[in-house]
Every structure is written in C-alpha cells, then in structure tokens.
Design a protein around this motif. Structure first.
Motif, mmCIF file in Angstrom:
data_model
loop_
_atom_site.group_PDB
_atom_site.id
_atom_site.type_symbol
_atom_site.label_atom_id
_atom_site.label_comp_id
_atom_site.label_asym_id
_atom_site.label_seq_id
_atom_site.Cartn_x
_atom_site.Cartn_y
_atom_site.Cartn_z
ATOM 1 N N GLU A 163 0.814 -1.203 0.000
ATOM 2 C CA GLU A 163 0.000 0.000 0.000
ATOM 3 C C GLU A 163 0.860 1.272 0.000
ATOM 4 O O GLU A 163 0.636 2.183 -0.801
ATOM 5 C CB GLU A 163 -0.944 -0.023 1.203
ATOM 6 C CG GLU A 163 -2.136 0.905 1.050
ATOM 7 C CD GLU A 163 -3.229 0.586 2.059
ATOM 8 O OE1 GLU A 163 -3.495 1.472 2.903
ATOM 9 O OE2 GLU A 163 -3.815 -0.509 1.986
ATOM 10 N N LYS A 164 1.839 1.325 0.886
ATOM 11 C CA LYS A 164 2.680 2.523 0.983
ATOM 12 C C LYS A 164 3.542 2.723 -0.269
ATOM 13 O O LYS A 164 3.589 3.834 -0.817
ATOM 14 C CB LYS A 164 3.556 2.455 2.233
ATOM 15 C CG LYS A 164 4.342 3.741 2.505
ATOM 16 C CD LYS A 164 3.406 4.910 2.771
ATOM 17 C CE LYS A 164 4.184 6.171 3.135
ATOM 18 N NZ LYS A 164 3.291 7.331 3.340
ATOM 19 N N PRO A 165 4.240 1.681 -0.749
ATOM 20 C CA PRO A 165 5.013 1.880 -1.983
ATOM 21 C C PRO A 165 4.145 2.281 -3.170
ATOM 22 O O PRO A 165 4.552 3.108 -3.995
ATOM 23 C CB PRO A 165 5.672 0.518 -2.211
ATOM 24 C CG PRO A 165 5.754 -0.089 -0.856
ATOM 25 C CD PRO A 165 4.514 0.364 -0.152
ATOM 26 N N ALA A 166 2.948 1.692 -3.281
ATOM 27 C CA ALA A 166 2.054 2.056 -4.379
ATOM 28 C C ALA A 166 1.578 3.501 -4.235
ATOM 29 O O ALA A 166 1.376 4.206 -5.233
ATOM 30 C CB ALA A 166 0.862 1.109 -4.421
ATOM 31 N N TYR A 273 5.285 -1.574 -10.946
ATOM 32 C CA TYR A 273 5.629 -2.263 -9.698
ATOM 33 C C TYR A 273 6.270 -3.606 -10.034
ATOM 34 O O TYR A 273 5.833 -4.268 -10.965
ATOM 35 C CB TYR A 273 4.348 -2.514 -8.871
ATOM 36 C CG TYR A 273 4.529 -2.544 -7.374
ATOM 37 C CD1 TYR A 273 4.038 -1.511 -6.584
ATOM 38 C CD2 TYR A 273 5.155 -3.602 -6.746
ATOM 39 C CE1 TYR A 273 4.176 -1.537 -5.198
ATOM 40 C CE2 TYR A 273 5.297 -3.640 -5.368
ATOM 41 C CZ TYR A 273 4.806 -2.598 -4.600
ATOM 42 O OH TYR A 273 4.948 -2.621 -3.227
ATOM 43 N N ASP A 274 7.285 -3.999 -9.322
ATOM 44 C CA ASP A 274 7.980 -5.296 -9.347
ATOM 45 C C ASP A 274 9.490 -5.146 -9.518
ATOM 46 O O ASP A 274 10.248 -6.011 -9.098
ATOM 47 C CB ASP A 274 7.469 -6.268 -10.416
ATOM 48 C CG ASP A 274 6.228 -7.032 -9.966
ATOM 49 O OD1 ASP A 274 5.877 -6.937 -8.765
ATOM 50 O OD2 ASP A 274 5.601 -7.698 -10.801
ATOM 51 N N ALA A 290 8.670 5.247 -12.376
ATOM 52 C CA ALA A 290 9.108 4.510 -11.196
ATOM 53 C C ALA A 290 8.584 3.083 -11.235
ATOM 54 O O ALA A 290 7.583 2.777 -11.891
ATOM 55 C CB ALA A 290 8.614 5.201 -9.919
ATOM 56 N N THR A 291 9.264 2.211 -10.517
ATOM 57 C CA THR A 291 8.795 0.864 -10.229
ATOM 58 C C THR A 291 9.225 0.528 -8.811
ATOM 59 O O THR A 291 9.953 1.311 -8.181
ATOM 60 C CB THR A 291 9.333 -0.157 -11.262
ATOM 61 O OG1 THR A 291 8.743 -1.446 -11.010
ATOM 62 C CG2 THR A 291 10.850 -0.281 -11.187
ATOM 63 N N VAL A 292 8.785 -0.595 -8.286
ATOM 64 C CA VAL A 292 9.102 -0.985 -6.908
ATOM 65 C C VAL A 292 9.644 -2.409 -6.921
ATOM 66 O O VAL A 292 9.003 -3.328 -7.436
ATOM 67 C CB VAL A 292 7.865 -0.903 -5.992
ATOM 68 C CG1 VAL A 292 8.212 -1.387 -4.575
ATOM 69 C CG2 VAL A 292 7.328 0.515 -5.943
ATOM 70 N N PRO A 330 10.986 -7.286 1.754
ATOM 71 C CA PRO A 330 11.550 -5.944 1.529
ATOM 72 C C PRO A 330 11.007 -5.288 0.265
ATOM 73 O O PRO A 330 10.618 -5.965 -0.692
ATOM 74 C CB PRO A 330 13.051 -6.226 1.387
ATOM 75 C CG PRO A 330 13.103 -7.607 0.812
ATOM 76 C CD PRO A 330 11.948 -8.355 1.415
ATOM 77 N N THR A 331 10.935 -3.970 0.260
ATOM 78 C CA THR A 331 10.574 -3.209 -0.943
ATOM 79 C C THR A 331 11.560 -2.058 -1.130
ATOM 80 O O THR A 331 12.009 -1.456 -0.158
ATOM 81 C CB THR A 331 9.149 -2.628 -0.858
ATOM 82 O OG1 THR A 331 9.019 -1.840 0.339
ATOM 83 C CG2 THR A 331 8.104 -3.721 -0.856
ATOM 84 N N ILE A 332 11.870 -1.777 -2.395
ATOM 85 C CA ILE A 332 12.773 -0.672 -2.733
ATOM 86 C C ILE A 332 12.150 0.109 -3.881
ATOM 87 O O ILE A 332 11.863 -0.443 -4.951
ATOM 88 C CB ILE A 332 14.166 -1.177 -3.165
ATOM 89 C CG1 ILE A 332 14.824 -1.985 -2.039
ATOM 90 C CG2 ILE A 332 15.060 -0.010 -3.570
ATOM 91 C CD1 ILE A 332 16.132 -2.641 -2.443
ATOM 92 N N LEU A 333 11.909 1.394 -3.671
ATOM 93 C CA LEU A 333 11.400 2.266 -4.727
ATOM 94 C C LEU A 333 12.534 2.607 -5.688
ATOM 95 O O LEU A 333 13.625 3.004 -5.260
ATOM 96 C CB LEU A 333 10.833 3.545 -4.111
ATOM 97 C CG LEU A 333 10.239 4.576 -5.081
ATOM 98 C CD1 LEU A 333 8.985 4.036 -5.749
ATOM 99 C CD2 LEU A 333 9.926 5.880 -4.332
ATOM 100 N N VAL A 334 12.281 2.418 -6.983
ATOM 101 C CA VAL A 334 13.294 2.674 -8.002
ATOM 102 C C VAL A 334 12.823 3.830 -8.887
ATOM 103 O O VAL A 334 11.784 3.739 -9.551
ATOM 104 C CB VAL A 334 13.546 1.427 -8.876
ATOM 105 C CG1 VAL A 334 14.641 1.706 -9.899
ATOM 106 C CG2 VAL A 334 13.903 0.227 -8.016
#
Length: 369
Positions: A163-166, A273-274, A290-292, A330-334
C-alpha cells in the motif's frame, strides 16, 4: 550362533511380520511410520522440494523460481531436484498439483507456494498438514488464516506491504501530471492481496490531489496482453482525459505501452511495480517514472529454505514468535535518480544470500486493519 546375529534375525522377523500385518490391513508406510524405522528417518531428513507458482514467463516469477533453485543448489542438490508445480493461474490446479506431490512423496515434502488467490491458501495448508508435509507461502492468503493455526506444517507466510510503496509511485505520477488531470489504474487479479493493496495505495494518494480524477480502475490479471486490451478500451472510452497511468505491476505497464504506441501516444506518465530488469531499464530511459522492487530472488529462495529447514528439524515453527510466521518482505522504490545504482547492485550481479538467515531482509510482522 552369536548373540548379535540372533538379535538381528529376531528384529528382522518382527519387522517383516509388522509389514505383513500392515499390508493385510491396507495400511501404507505413511499410516505406520514406525514400520521401516531408518527408512522413514531418511525420508524425513531429505524431503522432496517443490515450488508452486503461476508460470515462469514473467521476469518476476522467473526470479522467484531462480531463488528457489539457488537455495536447492546451496544444500548440495541440482536445480532439477526442485519440482516446479506450475498452476497457470488456476487455484484448482494449484491445490490438485500440491496434493499429488504430497501423495507421490508420502508427505515427506517441503513446498514453497503462492496460492494464486487468497481463499486457496487455507485448503493448501490443510492438505499439507493432513499429509505431514511442510509449506511456506507468499503473497496470497485471507486475513483469518494464520500459519500458527496449523502447528508446524504451515511454516510461514510472507507478503509485501504494497500500500505505501504504491502510494509513493502514485505521488510521483501525480507530480509528473502537474497535480491535475485524469488517471486510470490497471490492476492484478481482483482477489489477490497485492492487487487490492496497490489500488488502495493509489486511492490514498488521491486524497491529497483534489484536481486529479480516478477515471477508472479495472483488473488486468497481471497480464501484458490483457493490459494492452484494457488500456485500448480506456483510450476509446476516455480519450484525452487520460493524462497518467498507474499500473499494478511491470507486465501490465508493458501492455499499456503497447496500447499507447498503437495510438501514436508518446510521453504518457506511467508508474509500475515489481522492479523487473526491463522495467528498471525503462526507468533509466525515461519510459517509466518509477517501479518498486520486492527482491523476488531472495523471496523465492528463503520461502523454500524455511519449509525445508522446518521439515528437517533445523527449527520448530511453533516455537517461533508470530513475527517469524507472518512477515513482510523488503521493498525498494526505483526512480530515475537511483535506477543505475540499483541495477548494478541487484540486477547485474545478484547478491549471494545466507539461506539460513530466514528473516534478515524481512520488514516486520504483517499488520491487519
């Protein structure tokens, strides 16, 4: 005759008699675990390995399975020793394949699994528990189903706090749109937890952008072809009102780009995302904002590692705290400013992981609203 030989013959006679009794009663070795003694112990220390997943066509799932293979090789086996149970997006096939795998191996199994949709996680866990196997799941389960309700057999569940990364990708998108205009959302399978959370993230960001209208949000089932068709229908219905596109994953973004290209539309702001290699390159090239990244290689490896080590007794899941049974990955915003560094670190050279560090890169216990 020596005492040793006499004792040996007596033991073998008793074992043979027990086997005949079991056969006459129609019992299997699974029903009488003590019949073969050492044989059953060997099975318990060398469980059959499997990964149950949608398919390997996408870069994301290929990375997941590659992680599982990397773990399998780390314990002295070959890639081929990990069975791929490919469900092709069918929850029914997912469950049937897992049941067949359990039966084939008399329950001596360590299975990693994405249940495909949330309601399927419970029957998968029930089947594994009934057979005496071990399973670790990712992404999809209902909120009322928990590994600790299944003793040790449902080892763990990992999902990602999407939810937060999106929401972050949505804010990047809205800023690129100048804080006004119309956005469409192309989502995953409607019943999938990540699909729900990624749409919720978009809606959360919209609260701070009153001049941006959500024109439409429809599922594209994580599929490039379906996304192209859906985006084409959006363009027909909304036309120039669309000034930004929020995609639930990278595969969907590729389909969106195909539809836009077919209409001669360039420069449309898009987020995804991905963190797939192709998508990261598109961020570097300015085609995506951006992607995540969710580190699918680590996720695929550690999920199988957890099931395997529980099966061989390295740790007892029921003795672990809840945050080790249900946790976020883990998630990383790119974005454009860090995409090159990210690519060099995570994609050009895949890190080597300690597969016994089960929770190192994880991101805390799952929180339910």
């Amino acid at each position: 005759m020596s005492t040793f030989i006499k004792d040996y013959i007596e033991r073998e006679t008793i074992s043979r008699r027990n086997f005949l009794f079991a056969s006459a009663a129609g019992l299997t070795t699974a029903a009488m675990p003590g019949v073969f003694g050492a044989g059953m112990a060997r099975a318990a220390t060398d469980p059959a390995l499997a990964w149950s997943y949608r398919d390997r066509a996408s870069a994301y799932w290929n990375a997941i399975v590659s992680g599982g293979e990397a773990f399998t090789e780390s314990i002295g086996k070959t890639k081929e020793d990990m069975t791929s149970l490919i469900n092709e997006g069918s929850s029914e096939k997912s469950l049937a394949d897992i049941k067949a795998f359990l039966a084939k191996n008399n329950g001596a199994c360590a299975i990693a699994c994405d249940a495909n949709d949330s309601p399927n996680a419970r029957p998968v866990a029930e089947a594994v528990q009934a057979a005496g196997g071990y399973v670790s799941t990712i992404w999809n389960k209902t909120d009322d189903a928990h590994p600790w309700d299944f003793g040790d057999n449902w080892v763990s569940h990992m999902t990602w706090s999407d939810e937060k990364p999106a929401e972050e990708t949505a804010r990047i998108l809205f800023e690129a749109m100048g804080g006004k205009g119309g956005v469409v959302h192309l989502g995953g399978i409607a019943a999938n937890n990540p699909a729900i959370e990624r749409l919720n993230g978009l809606k959360n960001a919209l609260k701070d952008y009153p001049d941006i209208e959500l024109l439409d949000a429809q599922p594209a089932d994580w599929d490039t072809t379906k996304a192209a068709e859906l985006m084409a229908s959006f363009l027909t219905k909304y036309g120039d009102k669309i000034t930004g596109v929020h995609c639930a994953n990278d595969n969907i973004a590729y389909g969106v780009m195909e539809a836009l290209k077919a209409e001669g539309i360039e420069g449309m702001p898009i987020v995804a995302y991905d963190g797939n290699p192709e998508a990261v390159q598109m961020v570097m090239d300015g085609q995506l904002l951006a992607t995540v990244f969710t580190n699918p290689h680590w996720g695929g490896g550690v999920t199988l590692a957890l099931a395997y080590h529980a099966a061989i007794g390295t740790f007892k899941p029921s003795e672990e705290p809840n945050e080790h049974r249900e946790f976020y990955g883990p998630t990383i915003l790119v974005t454009a400013k860090d995409a090159a560094d990210f690519k060099a670190k995570y994609l050009d050279n895949v890190p080597t992981y300690d597969w016994k560090d089960f929770w190192g890169p994880s991101n805390g216990q799952i929180v339910y609203k």
